[in-house]
Write a protein that holds these residues in place. Sequence first.
Motif, PDB file in Angstrom:
ATOM      1  N   LEU A 147       0.813  -1.225   0.000  1.00 12.53           N
ATOM      2  CA  LEU A 147       0.000   0.000   0.000  1.00 12.53           C
ATOM      3  C   LEU A 147       0.841   1.268   0.000  1.00 12.53           C
ATOM      4  CD1 LEU A 147      -2.739  -1.234   2.414  1.00 12.53           C
ATOM      5  CD2 LEU A 147      -3.109  -0.457   0.076  1.00 12.53           C
ATOM      6  N   SER A 148       2.030   1.196   0.571  1.00 10.83           N
ATOM      7  CA  SER A 148       2.871   2.391   0.623  1.00 10.83           C
ATOM      8  C   SER A 148       3.137   2.928  -0.776  1.00 10.83           C
ATOM      9  CB  SER A 148       4.191   2.081   1.337  1.00 10.83           C
ATOM     10  OG  SER A 148       4.898   1.092   0.628  1.00 10.83           O
ATOM     11  N   VAL A 149       3.135   2.054  -1.786  1.00  7.77           N
ATOM     12  CA  VAL A 149       3.306   2.559  -3.150  1.00  7.77           C
ATOM     13  C   VAL A 149       2.043   2.416  -3.995  1.00  7.77           C
ATOM     14  CG1 VAL A 149       5.787   2.316  -3.260  1.00  7.77           C
ATOM     15  CG2 VAL A 149       4.336   0.401  -3.902  1.00  7.77           C
ATOM     16  N   LEU A 150       1.144   1.517  -3.587  1.00  5.06           N
ATOM     17  CA  LEU A 150      -0.078   1.355  -4.378  1.00  5.06           C
ATOM     18  C   LEU A 150      -0.958   2.608  -4.304  1.00  5.06           C
ATOM     19  CD1 LEU A 150      -1.684  -0.571  -6.171  1.00  5.06           C
ATOM     20  CD2 LEU A 150      -2.871  -1.373  -4.138  1.00  5.06           C
ATOM     21  N   LEU A 151      -0.996   3.233  -3.141  1.00  7.17           N
ATOM     22  CA  LEU A 151      -1.831   4.437  -3.010  1.00  7.17           C
ATOM     23  C   LEU A 151      -1.316   5.582  -3.890  1.00  7.17           C
ATOM     24  CD1 LEU A 151      -2.707   4.361   0.796  1.00  7.17           C
ATOM     25  CD2 LEU A 151      -4.013   3.482  -1.134  1.00  7.17           C
ATOM     26  N   PRO A 152       0.006   5.891  -3.832  1.00  9.18           N
ATOM     27  CA  PRO A 152       0.475   6.916  -4.776  1.00  9.18           C
ATOM     28  C   PRO A 152       0.298   6.506  -6.241  1.00  9.18           C
ATOM     29  CG  PRO A 152       2.266   6.192  -3.323  1.00  9.18           C
ATOM     30  CD  PRO A 152       1.027   5.558  -2.833  1.00  9.18           C
ATOM     31  N   TRP A 153       0.480   5.229  -6.537  1.00  8.06           N
ATOM     32  CA  TRP A 153       0.279   4.784  -7.908  1.00  8.06           C
ATOM     33  C   TRP A 153      -1.177   4.998  -8.338  1.00  8.06           C
ATOM     34  CZ3 TRP A 153       2.638   3.462 -12.313  1.00  8.06           C
ATOM     35  CH2 TRP A 153       1.824   2.935 -13.320  1.00  8.06           C
ATOM     36  N   THR A 154      -2.098   4.686  -7.435  1.00  2.78           N
ATOM     37  CA  THR A 154      -3.514   4.875  -7.749  1.00  2.78           C
ATOM     38  C   THR A 154      -3.806   6.344  -8.031  1.00  2.78           C
ATOM     39  OG1 THR A 154      -4.000   3.058  -6.266  1.00  2.78           O
ATOM     40  CG2 THR A 154      -5.855   4.414  -6.936  1.00  2.78           C
ATOM     41  N   PHE A 155      -3.186   7.212  -7.245  1.00  3.31           N
ATOM     42  CA  PHE A 155      -3.333   8.647  -7.518  1.00  3.31           C
ATOM     43  C   PHE A 155      -2.868   8.968  -8.934  1.00  3.31           C
ATOM     44  CE2 PHE A 155      -0.502  12.401  -7.795  1.00  3.31           C
ATOM     45  CZ  PHE A 155      -1.480  13.377  -7.906  1.00  3.31           C
ATOM     46  N   PHE A 156      -1.702   8.443  -9.279  1.00  5.40           N
ATOM     47  CA  PHE A 156      -1.125   8.699 -10.599  1.00  5.40           C
ATOM     48  C   PHE A 156      -2.043   8.183 -11.715  1.00  5.40           C
ATOM     49  CE2 PHE A 156       1.593   6.869 -14.031  1.00  5.40           C
ATOM     50  CZ  PHE A 156       2.046   8.064 -14.585  1.00  5.40           C
ATOM     51  N   SER A 157      -2.450   6.924 -11.606  1.00  9.34           N
ATOM     52  CA  SER A 157      -3.217   6.346 -12.708  1.00  9.34           C
ATOM     53  C   SER A 157      -4.641   6.910 -12.775  1.00  9.34           C
ATOM     54  CB  SER A 157      -3.233   4.817 -12.620  1.00  9.34           C
ATOM     55  OG  SER A 157      -3.923   4.402 -11.487  1.00  9.34           O
ATOM     56  N   GLN A 158      -5.223   7.168 -11.605  1.00  4.63           N
ATOM     57  CA  GLN A 158      -6.573   7.761 -11.608  1.00  4.63           C
ATOM     58  C   GLN A 158      -6.554   9.177 -12.157  1.00  4.63           C
ATOM     59  OE1 GLN A 158      -9.717   6.769 -10.383  1.00  4.63           O
ATOM     60  NE2 GLN A 158      -9.443   5.632  -8.487  1.00  4.63           N
ATOM     61  N   SER A 159      -5.552   9.950 -11.758  1.00  3.91           N
ATOM     62  CA  SER A 159      -5.446  11.323 -12.270  1.00  3.91           C
ATOM     63  C   SER A 159      -5.380  11.303 -13.788  1.00  3.91           C
ATOM     64  CB  SER A 159      -4.186  12.003 -11.752  1.00  3.91           C
ATOM     65  OG  SER A 159      -4.238  12.155 -10.373  1.00  3.91           O
ATOM     66  N   LEU A 160      -4.536  10.409 -14.312  1.00  3.80           N
ATOM     67  CA  LEU A 160      -4.386  10.344 -15.765  1.00  3.80           C
ATOM     68  C   LEU A 160      -5.680   9.912 -16.428  1.00  3.80           C
ATOM     69  CD1 LEU A 160      -0.847   8.882 -16.467  1.00  3.80           C
ATOM     70  CD2 LEU A 160      -1.784  11.056 -17.199  1.00  3.80           C
ATOM     71  N   SER A 161      -6.338   8.906 -15.843  1.00  8.35           N
ATOM     72  CA  SER A 161      -7.568   8.415 -16.452  1.00  8.35           C
ATOM     73  C   SER A 161      -8.645   9.488 -16.474  1.00  8.35           C
ATOM     74  CB  SER A 161      -8.107   7.201 -15.701  1.00  8.35           C
ATOM     75  OG  SER A 161      -7.104   6.238 -15.576  1.00  8.35           O
ATOM     76  N   TYR A 162      -8.707  10.284 -15.413  1.00  7.13           N
ATOM     77  CA  TYR A 162      -9.701  11.364 -15.384  1.00  7.13           C
ATOM     78  C   TYR A 162      -9.291  12.496 -16.306  1.00  7.13           C
ATOM     79  CZ  TYR A 162     -12.554   9.631 -11.583  1.00  7.13           C
ATOM     80  OH  TYR A 162     -13.416   8.898 -10.830  1.00  7.13           O
ATOM     81  N   ALA A 163      -8.005  12.853 -16.230  1.00  9.57           N
ATOM     82  CA  ALA A 163      -7.570  14.064 -16.922  1.00  9.57           C
ATOM     83  C   ALA A 163      -7.513  13.884 -18.430  1.00  9.57           C
ATOM     84  CB  ALA A 163      -6.207  14.497 -16.395  1.00  9.57           C
ATOM     85  N   VAL A 164      -7.296  12.662 -18.880  1.00 11.97           N
ATOM     86  CA  VAL A 164      -7.168  12.459 -20.327  1.00 11.97           C
ATOM     87  C   VAL A 164      -8.442  12.901 -21.042  1.00 11.97           C
ATOM     88  CG1 VAL A 164      -7.957  10.049 -20.326  1.00 11.97           C
ATOM     89  CG2 VAL A 164      -6.400  10.823 -22.100  1.00 11.97           C
ATOM     90  N   GLU A 165      -9.580  12.768 -20.364  1.00 14.73           N
ATOM     91  CA  GLU A 165     -10.856  13.170 -20.961  1.00 14.73           C
ATOM     92  C   GLU A 165     -11.238  14.600 -20.580  1.00 14.73           C
ATOM     93  OE1 GLU A 165     -12.632  11.444 -22.971  1.00 14.73           O
ATOM     94  OE2 GLU A 165     -12.129   9.327 -22.686  1.00 14.73           O
ATOM     95  N   SER A 166     -10.401  15.252 -19.778  1.00 17.30           N
ATOM     96  CA  SER A 166     -10.869  16.500 -19.161  1.00 17.30           C
ATOM     97  C   SER A 166     -11.162  17.601 -20.174  1.00 17.30           C
ATOM     98  CB  SER A 166      -9.862  16.992 -18.121  1.00 17.30           C
ATOM     99  OG  SER A 166      -8.636  17.284 -18.732  1.00 17.30           O
ATOM    100  N   ILE A 167     -10.396  17.671 -21.242  1.00 11.71           N
ATOM    101  CA  ILE A 167     -10.646  18.720 -22.242  1.00 11.71           C
ATOM    102  C   ILE A 167     -11.865  18.343 -23.080  1.00 11.71           C
ATOM    103  CG2 ILE A 167      -9.705  19.968 -24.214  1.00 11.71           C
ATOM    104  CD1 ILE A 167      -8.267  20.647 -21.675  1.00 11.71           C
TER     105      ILE A 167
END
Lengths: 254, 258
Positions: free
Chosen positions: B68-88
């Motif tokens: 979890l010490s790295v899964l949580l930051p990874w989830t932030f990274f991948s979720q941010s990208l998944s959301y942001a890719v559609e943001s425009i």
Amino acid sequence: MPANGIAIRVENVTQRFRVIHERHDTVRELFSKLFRQRSSYSDFEAVKNVSFDVPKGQMIGLIGRNGSGKSTLLKIIAGVYRPTVGKVHVTGSLAPLIELGAGFHHELTGRENILLNGLLMGYSKAEMLEREQRIIDFAEIGDFIDTPVKQYSSGMYMRLAFSVATEVDPDVLLIDEILAVGDAGFQQKCFDRLRSFKQAGKTIAFVSHSMDQVEQHCDRVLLIDKGSILAAGLPHEVIEAYQSSMGLEVVGAH
Amino acid sequence: MIELVRDTYRYRELIWALALKELKIRYKRSVLGFMWALLNPALLMLVLTLVFSTIMRFAIPHYAIFLLSVLLPWTFFSQSLSYAVESIVSNGDLIKKVSVPKLVFPMAAIVSNLINLFLSLIPLALLVPAMRHPFYWTWFYLPVPLLALTIFTLGMTFFFAAANVYYRDVSHILQVVLSAWFYVTPIIYSLDFIPPNHRWIFKLNPIIYVINGFRLAVYYGALPKAPSIIASFACAFISLFIGFAIFSKYQNDFVFYV
């Protein structure tokens, strides 16, 4: 910079759009470019070399047929489109009512939308909170202000949107064909507000198909046709020219 | 780059409001609402802890914390990208009607996921004593890798959000890239599992340095060495420079393609 007393200056503006036929939005397009396949787009000039000034405190009307380029012109002034050629200067703050309620989110309440909409127009949270009550009062929303806007009637929605856009007190207001909505009472209220805007030395650009509204409220009118200014002048003159040109075409079609 | 800092500051209230809107809509119509931001990682932790302490036993003690010490930051990274890719693209209607700096949309996606990350650290902080894992003072070092990760994510986000405006395939490709990236990054395993002569390949992965910082601080109670910290920020700023350069070059044309 435009001379003193000019609120909107449009200089030699041309807006070219690329119209893509049979659009794919995909990597396939990229490949078709790479392999130099027959290109499937054409350029279309929605606005062609248009120039005009609007002095401070004037209400200018833009009329013309559907697809003549009026709304595109308004969007260029609003900064939504960067013109392909030419320049636009706007002096002071600007509220773009290109479409009432653009930026409203259906799941958010009226109050939340007031804030979000104001922030989108470039105002600060403090400024919006200060104006919140006046916006609610003018829109006559009452207790519904804390209800998600998806539950609003279309009239309530429009009233709130108009109220937000005008209560923020911009120097220049752009209105695209929106005052056709709402009941007669609210329409009257809207025009009263526009009049007091003008009296305060503010500038309004107004797109409409209602010749009555244009004739009654505008100081000057531009007739736009196929992206160019066909006529400019006093409302009754330009409206007459427009109506006779429309009439001729109807006759000619027979 | 000055433009980035200036517009971010100028539109900070808008970015914040958009981020809150996103969270609000994400948790809407669920009875527990915002609580899910806490419950999600908590339940995930419960599952992981049960699985790795009973069914699959690794030679790594307190594996759940290790993961979890790295899964949580990874989830932030991948979720941010998944959301942001559609943001425009998903804000296309708005972009066509209001003149607003386009960078607020990917920014808001990042901020909303940052809030989620902070909330998910709470159950992790509770899990550590519950598993009788030492609570190291190096937790206080976490803002450093967090900053590097946010900058790195921001750069990637700008790139993918811009690319997706022109080629909608990008959002699909991104999902494949992210799942492959997940496995080549030492998240569920440790770099120590890799034979020493192959480790250099893994070190080409730009996210490995910042990820390493999280695990060291939370699981090992150690700080990364200076070269590793420098590498993490170097990767972060390279990502931001390239990503934002591409984004700002094309942002005025987005309106014609959304």
